[in-house]
Design a protein around this motif. Sequence first.
Motif, PDB file in Angstrom:
ATOM      1  N   SER A  26       0.841  -1.210   0.000  1.00 49.78           N
ATOM      2  CA  SER A  26       0.000   0.000   0.000  1.00 49.78           C
ATOM      3  C   SER A  26       0.872   1.256   0.000  1.00 49.78           C
ATOM      4  O   SER A  26       0.596   2.214  -0.749  1.00 49.78           O
ATOM      5  N   ALA A  27       1.911   1.261   0.837  1.00 48.72           N
ATOM      6  CA  ALA A  27       2.812   2.418   0.888  1.00 48.72           C
ATOM      7  C   ALA A  27       3.474   2.617  -0.486  1.00 48.72           C
ATOM      8  O   ALA A  27       3.649   3.746  -0.958  1.00 48.72           O
ATOM      9  N   THR A  28       3.802   1.510  -1.120  1.00 51.57           N
ATOM     10  CA  THR A  28       4.461   1.556  -2.431  1.00 51.57           C
ATOM     11  C   THR A  28       3.552   2.194  -3.480  1.00 51.57           C
ATOM     12  O   THR A  28       3.960   3.102  -4.203  1.00 51.57           O
ATOM     13  N   ARG A  36       7.789   3.316   6.319  1.00 54.29           N
ATOM     14  CA  ARG A  36       8.080   4.728   6.649  1.00 54.29           C
ATOM     15  C   ARG A  36       8.989   5.332   5.586  1.00 54.29           C
ATOM     16  O   ARG A  36       8.813   6.474   5.166  1.00 54.29           O
ATOM     17  N   LEU A  37       9.956   4.533   5.142  1.00 53.36           N
ATOM     18  CA  LEU A  37      10.867   4.984   4.085  1.00 53.36           C
ATOM     19  C   LEU A  37      10.088   5.351   2.813  1.00 53.36           C
ATOM     20  O   LEU A  37      10.441   6.278   2.085  1.00 53.36           O
ATOM     21  N   LEU A  38       9.012   4.599   2.578  1.00 57.95           N
ATOM     22  CA  LEU A  38       8.184   4.838   1.383  1.00 57.95           C
ATOM     23  C   LEU A  38       7.230   6.015   1.568  1.00 57.95           C
ATOM     24  O   LEU A  38       6.422   6.326   0.692  1.00 57.95           O
ATOM     25  N   GLY A  39       7.285   6.618   2.742  1.00 57.56           N
ATOM     26  CA  GLY A  39       6.494   7.829   2.965  1.00 57.56           C
ATOM     27  C   GLY A  39       5.176   7.590   3.671  1.00 57.56           C
ATOM     28  O   GLY A  39       4.370   8.510   3.797  1.00 57.56           O
ATOM     29  N   GLN A  43       7.866  -7.642  12.596  1.00 60.15           N
ATOM     30  CA  GLN A  43       8.172  -7.235  11.227  1.00 60.15           C
ATOM     31  C   GLN A  43       8.798  -5.840  11.221  1.00 60.15           C
ATOM     32  O   GLN A  43       8.382  -4.963  10.461  1.00 60.15           O
ATOM     33  N   GLU A  44       9.792  -5.688  12.086  1.00 55.14           N
ATOM     34  CA  GLU A  44      10.431  -4.390  12.276  1.00 55.14           C
ATOM     35  C   GLU A  44      10.930  -3.770  10.960  1.00 55.14           C
ATOM     36  O   GLU A  44      10.765  -2.578  10.708  1.00 55.14           O
TER      37      GLU A  44
END
Length: 611
Positions: free
Chosen positions: A335-337, A366-369, A358-359
């Motif tokens: 979804s983030a992608t 978060r990296l994907l915004g 699933q750290e």
Amino acid sequence: MNTLLKFCGMTNYEDYSKAVDSGVDYIGFIFAKSKRRVNPHDVHKWVKGKPKKRHQKLVGVFVNETIETIVEVIHACPIQVVQLHGLETAKYITELKSSLPAMKIFKTVHHKQSGHRELKDFKGYVDGYIIDTKTEDMWGGSGIAFNWESVPLYTAEAMEQGIPCFIAGGVKVSNIKELMNYEPAGIDVSSGIEEMGMKDERKMKQMVELTKEKYQAPDSLGRFGKFGGKYVPETLMHALEELEDAFEAAIADEKFFEELHREWERYSGRPTPLTEAGRLSSYLGGANIYLKREDLNHTGAHKINNAIAQALLAKRMGKNQIIAETGAGQHGVASATVAARFGLTCKVFMGEEDMKRQELNVFRMRLLGAEVIPVISGGKTLKDATNEAIRHWVSHVEDTFYLIGSAVGPHPYPKMVREFQSVIGRESKEQFIKEVGKLPDEIIACVGGGSNAIGMFYPFIEDDVSLIGVEAAGKGVDTNEHAATLTKGSVGVLHGSMSYLLQDEWGNIIEPYSISAGLDYPGIGPEHSYLRDQGRVTYESVTDAEALEALQVLCQYEGILPAIESAHAVAHAMKRARELGSDAKILVCLSGRGDKDVHTIQGVLGGNEYE
Ligand SMILES: O=C(O)c1ccccc1N[C@@H]1O[C@H](COP(=O)(O)O)[C@@H](O)[C@H]1O
């Protein structure tokens, strides 16, 4: 088993239009000398006036025609299949293909004693066969049947070549059932659907009904038998209706699918390959195992198929904010992608327990915004994340699209996710027939909410193939630590739909357990409950230990590290491969890759035994 159906010889707009409405698979136009001959420019106008349905293919019929004329016709009207109904040779077909490389070619072979041997001459050159009667003065369209006792011979040879064989010649409403007893892959009719030189709507409908054993679920209320439905607060009813309308309009729109397929191909990497697991199969000493490699999708799992499609739908609906729930993190990452890809904002609800397991995926989202929102209620896993996402949706329904990641939730989500994930089964079917020459004997997929499984099973639902869903038995179905909803659950309502659930006698949800976060869900998609009760799909369960063992075997024999979820399906396939003979073929949906699980696996197995 569904029989393909072709209606041939449309001579005017009305007849073509009736054929489109009938839902028939192929619609044919005669460009050869015949009372049914048509002009390509007319065909162009008719198709423009009434677009065909998405699954339908338009066929142009030619008899001993020059290649230049065929090319001219094809440039003048939108034909997808060229049917060569004369004495064309393999050499001629090679030349034709060099002028029309993307064109599918069906070759007609006129029936004669041992005519099935003639099919061998065209092996590798054509994409399908028509077997028809030759009369002295007509190449086809004669209304005369040949002796159908030979049908199985033609069908077997075409099956061996991995392509369909249609039976033509004198098929009518009154004899089509008799023909179907010989199990042809397809049936082609021209005069049998005519009445006074015009195509007859009633005959067309009857033929479609007689050839299609239709699986028709859900109904218009979104129910799969007693399962499914819409059990939601009043505030969400309007949003679900709006979503259903948008979804139905999108799937009827070729442009939506064009864009979706483009994204699947160029962004996600579809089609995913079908890999024969040769070393694994020899090690097991039984059936051959084939893997549908959803692990090779962008972001590492099948979840992206549905995420791309729902994000395109969100955009179409003018909603710029998406929310999602996630367990293993794969749907959250997907979804983030897509949010990044399509310029949408994204909030992902995730149980705190899953965030620990699933750290890396949390960091990745978060990296994907995306904003990852920890959920601290209940068992702090997928069920709780879904509750929280629904709560958020209720209060932000105007501008927010809820991107559900599995075939669960209120109608239309289970149907919608099935539609978007069915690309797995459709591709597999085509690849399997091409590579193996027949359908698999058994198909196995893991089931949490059930999206990879329903996507794989649905295109095979009317075929003669065993379908097996594998649930997570955790530490054993006789302990309190498992997620085997269908094996141990009872009927109830969760997250907007009726299905089997893990619940106590008062209807309180029992916390599920599985080593794999993606299978750790107390419910299951309503269609799986229905398919189980219908007996169409069998559901088995596999423990953590069996899944981990299968994971290691797949690593060591095939060099593939599966997600722990997918390893459940592999474990059951290993069991079945040993039980079935070496002639059997098993297809496994390898739903995701295991990179995300390395930490968990290392935690269980320890780090040293592989030095
Ligand atoms: O239908 C025609 O007029 C025709 C003319 C020339 C070549 C093929 C033709 N039709 C093909 O004939 C069979 C079905 O015939 P029927 O059901 O017996 O009338 C089918 O393959 C058509 O494509």
